[in-house]
Design a protein around this motif. Sequence first.
Motif, PDB file in Angstrom:
ATOM      1  N   GLY A  72     -11.239   0.860  -5.020  1.00  0.00           N
ATOM      2  CA  GLY A  72     -10.810   0.701  -6.414  1.00  0.00           C
ATOM      3  C   GLY A  72      -9.470  -0.006  -6.520  1.00  0.00           C
ATOM      4  O   GLY A  72      -9.224  -0.740  -7.480  1.00  0.00           O
ATOM      5  N   ALA A  73      -8.597   0.187  -5.524  1.00  0.00           N
ATOM      6  CA  ALA A  73      -7.313  -0.516  -5.526  1.00  0.00           C
ATOM      7  C   ALA A  73      -7.537  -2.012  -5.317  1.00  0.00           C
ATOM      8  O   ALA A  73      -6.919  -2.842  -5.985  1.00  0.00           O
ATOM      9  CB  ALA A  73      -6.395   0.049  -4.443  1.00  0.00           C
ATOM     10  N   SER A 118     -11.018  -3.046   5.543  1.00  0.00           N
ATOM     11  CA  SER A 118     -10.144  -2.136   4.800  1.00  0.00           C
ATOM     12  C   SER A 118      -8.686  -2.441   5.077  1.00  0.00           C
ATOM     13  O   SER A 118      -8.325  -2.848   6.183  1.00  0.00           O
ATOM     14  CB  SER A 118     -10.440  -0.689   5.183  1.00  0.00           C
ATOM     15  OG  SER A 118      -9.657   0.160   4.374  1.00  0.00           O
ATOM     16  N   GLY A 119      -7.877  -2.229   4.058  1.00  0.00           N
ATOM     17  CA  GLY A 119      -6.433  -2.274   4.235  1.00  0.00           C
ATOM     18  C   GLY A 119      -5.964  -0.933   4.771  1.00  0.00           C
ATOM     19  O   GLY A 119      -6.666   0.075   4.667  1.00  0.00           O
ATOM     20  N   MET A 120      -4.768  -0.919   5.326  1.00  0.00           N
ATOM     21  CA  MET A 120      -4.247   0.290   5.949  1.00  0.00           C
ATOM     22  C   MET A 120      -2.873   0.638   5.365  1.00  0.00           C
ATOM     23  O   MET A 120      -2.243  -0.206   4.729  1.00  0.00           O
ATOM     24  CB  MET A 120      -4.149   0.091   7.456  1.00  0.00           C
ATOM     25  CG  MET A 120      -5.485  -0.247   8.122  1.00  0.00           C
ATOM     26  SD  MET A 120      -6.793   0.953   7.788  1.00  0.00           S
ATOM     27  CE  MET A 120      -6.307   2.266   8.877  1.00  0.00           C
ATOM     28  N   PRO A 121      -2.414   1.862   5.583  1.00  0.00           N
ATOM     29  CA  PRO A 121      -1.102   2.262   5.068  1.00  0.00           C
ATOM     30  C   PRO A 121      -0.013   1.278   5.498  1.00  0.00           C
ATOM     31  O   PRO A 121       0.016   0.821   6.642  1.00  0.00           O
ATOM     32  CB  PRO A 121      -0.871   3.632   5.700  1.00  0.00           C
ATOM     33  CG  PRO A 121      -2.243   4.162   5.968  1.00  0.00           C
ATOM     34  CD  PRO A 121      -3.066   2.955   6.324  1.00  0.00           C
ATOM     35  N   VAL A 152       0.834  -1.207   0.000  1.00  0.00           N
ATOM     36  CA  VAL A 152       0.000   0.000   0.000  1.00  0.00           C
ATOM     37  C   VAL A 152       0.869   1.258   0.000  1.00  0.00           C
ATOM     38  O   VAL A 152       1.773   1.402   0.823  1.00  0.00           O
ATOM     39  CB  VAL A 152      -0.966  -0.009   1.207  1.00  0.00           C
ATOM     40  CG1 VAL A 152      -1.767   1.280   1.270  1.00  0.00           C
ATOM     41  CG2 VAL A 152      -1.897  -1.223   1.118  1.00  0.00           C
ATOM     42  N   GLN A 153       0.573   2.150  -0.932  1.00  0.00           N
ATOM     43  CA  GLN A 153       1.251   3.432  -1.084  1.00  0.00           C
ATOM     44  C   GLN A 153       0.259   4.537  -0.715  1.00  0.00           C
ATOM     45  O   GLN A 153      -0.943   4.291  -0.625  1.00  0.00           O
ATOM     46  CB  GLN A 153       1.690   3.625  -2.539  1.00  0.00           C
ATOM     47  CG  GLN A 153       2.469   2.471  -3.117  1.00  0.00           C
ATOM     48  CD  GLN A 153       3.847   2.338  -2.509  1.00  0.00           C
ATOM     49  OE1 GLN A 153       4.557   3.322  -2.343  1.00  0.00           O
ATOM     50  NE2 GLN A 153       4.222   1.120  -2.156  1.00  0.00           N
ATOM     51  N   ASP A 154       0.730   5.759  -0.580  1.00  0.00           N
ATOM     52  CA  ASP A 154      -0.170   6.881  -0.300  1.00  0.00           C
ATOM     53  C   ASP A 154      -1.263   6.988  -1.350  1.00  0.00           C
ATOM     54  O   ASP A 154      -2.422   7.265  -1.032  1.00  0.00           O
ATOM     55  CB  ASP A 154       0.607   8.201  -0.226  1.00  0.00           C
ATOM     56  CG  ASP A 154       1.439   8.330   1.039  1.00  0.00           C
ATOM     57  OD1 ASP A 154       1.174   7.585   2.012  1.00  0.00           O
ATOM     58  OD2 ASP A 154       2.356   9.164   1.040  1.00  0.00           O
ATOM     59  N   GLU A 155      -0.908   6.764  -2.621  1.00  0.00           N
ATOM     60  CA  GLU A 155      -1.893   6.890  -3.693  1.00  0.00           C
ATOM     61  C   GLU A 155      -2.874   5.712  -3.744  1.00  0.00           C
ATOM     62  O   GLU A 155      -3.812   5.715  -4.537  1.00  0.00           O
ATOM     63  CB  GLU A 155      -1.221   7.111  -5.051  1.00  0.00           C
ATOM     64  CG  GLU A 155      -0.180   6.109  -5.415  1.00  0.00           C
ATOM     65  CD  GLU A 155       1.236   6.500  -4.993  1.00  0.00           C
ATOM     66  OE1 GLU A 155       1.425   7.140  -3.937  1.00  0.00           O
ATOM     67  OE2 GLU A 155       2.160   6.147  -5.729  1.00  0.00           O
ATOM     68  N   SER A 156      -2.682   4.715  -2.885  1.00  0.00           N
ATOM     69  CA  SER A 156      -3.622   3.584  -2.784  1.00  0.00           C
ATOM     70  C   SER A 156      -4.749   3.881  -1.794  1.00  0.00           C
ATOM     71  O   SER A 156      -5.666   3.077  -1.647  1.00  0.00           O
ATOM     72  CB  SER A 156      -2.894   2.328  -2.285  1.00  0.00           C
ATOM     73  OG  SER A 156      -1.775   2.013  -3.066  1.00  0.00           O
ATOM     74  N   LEU A 157      -4.665   5.018  -1.111  1.00  0.00           N
ATOM     75  CA  LEU A 157      -5.587   5.324  -0.024  1.00  0.00           C
ATOM     76  C   LEU A 157      -6.749   6.208  -0.456  1.00  0.00           C
ATOM     77  O   LEU A 157      -6.614   7.031  -1.363  1.00  0.00           O
ATOM     78  CB  LEU A 157      -4.829   6.022   1.111  1.00  0.00           C
ATOM     79  CG  LEU A 157      -3.622   5.276   1.668  1.00  0.00           C
ATOM     80  CD1 LEU A 157      -2.912   6.124   2.708  1.00  0.00           C
ATOM     81  CD2 LEU A 157      -4.027   3.922   2.237  1.00  0.00           C
ATOM     82  N   ASN A 158      -7.872   6.051   0.235  1.00  0.00           N
ATOM     83  CA  ASN A 158      -9.010   6.943   0.026  1.00  0.00           C
ATOM     84  C   ASN A 158      -8.840   8.169   0.947  1.00  0.00           C
ATOM     85  O   ASN A 158      -7.869   8.238   1.702  1.00  0.00           O
ATOM     86  CB  ASN A 158     -10.337   6.202   0.262  1.00  0.00           C
ATOM     87  CG  ASN A 158     -10.532   5.742   1.699  1.00  0.00           C
ATOM     88  OD1 ASN A 158      -9.930   6.257   2.639  1.00  0.00           O
ATOM     89  ND2 ASN A 158     -11.394   4.758   1.873  1.00  0.00           N
TER      90      ASN A 158
END
Length: 133
Positions: A52-53, A85-88, A38-44
């Motif tokens: 969407g990821a 949900s996944g997390m950073p 997970v990257q910053d751009e993977s987050l809502n």
Amino acid sequence: MSLEEDLAELCAANAFMKYNHIVLKSVERDRAVMELTVQDESLNPYGMVHGGALYTMGDCAAGTAARSNGRRYVTLASNLNFLRSGMPGDVIQAVGTVRRRGKTTCYVTVDISNSEGTLLASGNFTFFCIDEN
């Protein structure tokens, strides 16, 4: 070159997968595993992994599993249930498994989990074969 090597090369050249930080971890007949760190751009906007990821991972894993018979497929229909949900910083895996192949369609199930094995999403994808008969 083996079919597995061909699929690995295809995934490595896939700009959409690269853009979304999704990598192929393994592929064999009727099964494929994708991974996302997970990257910053993977987050809502709430700081959790964007649905969407997860969907993109599921579609990539299912599509690669479908293509593991050497034919070309496109997504016809899908359903993905978001459970957690996944997390950073999470490392997330999507496992696509072919359940049934027909002459023109392929049905694949997908489970998406974090590195602790917690199921984040689960669903099914139906693919249409675009190869000419």
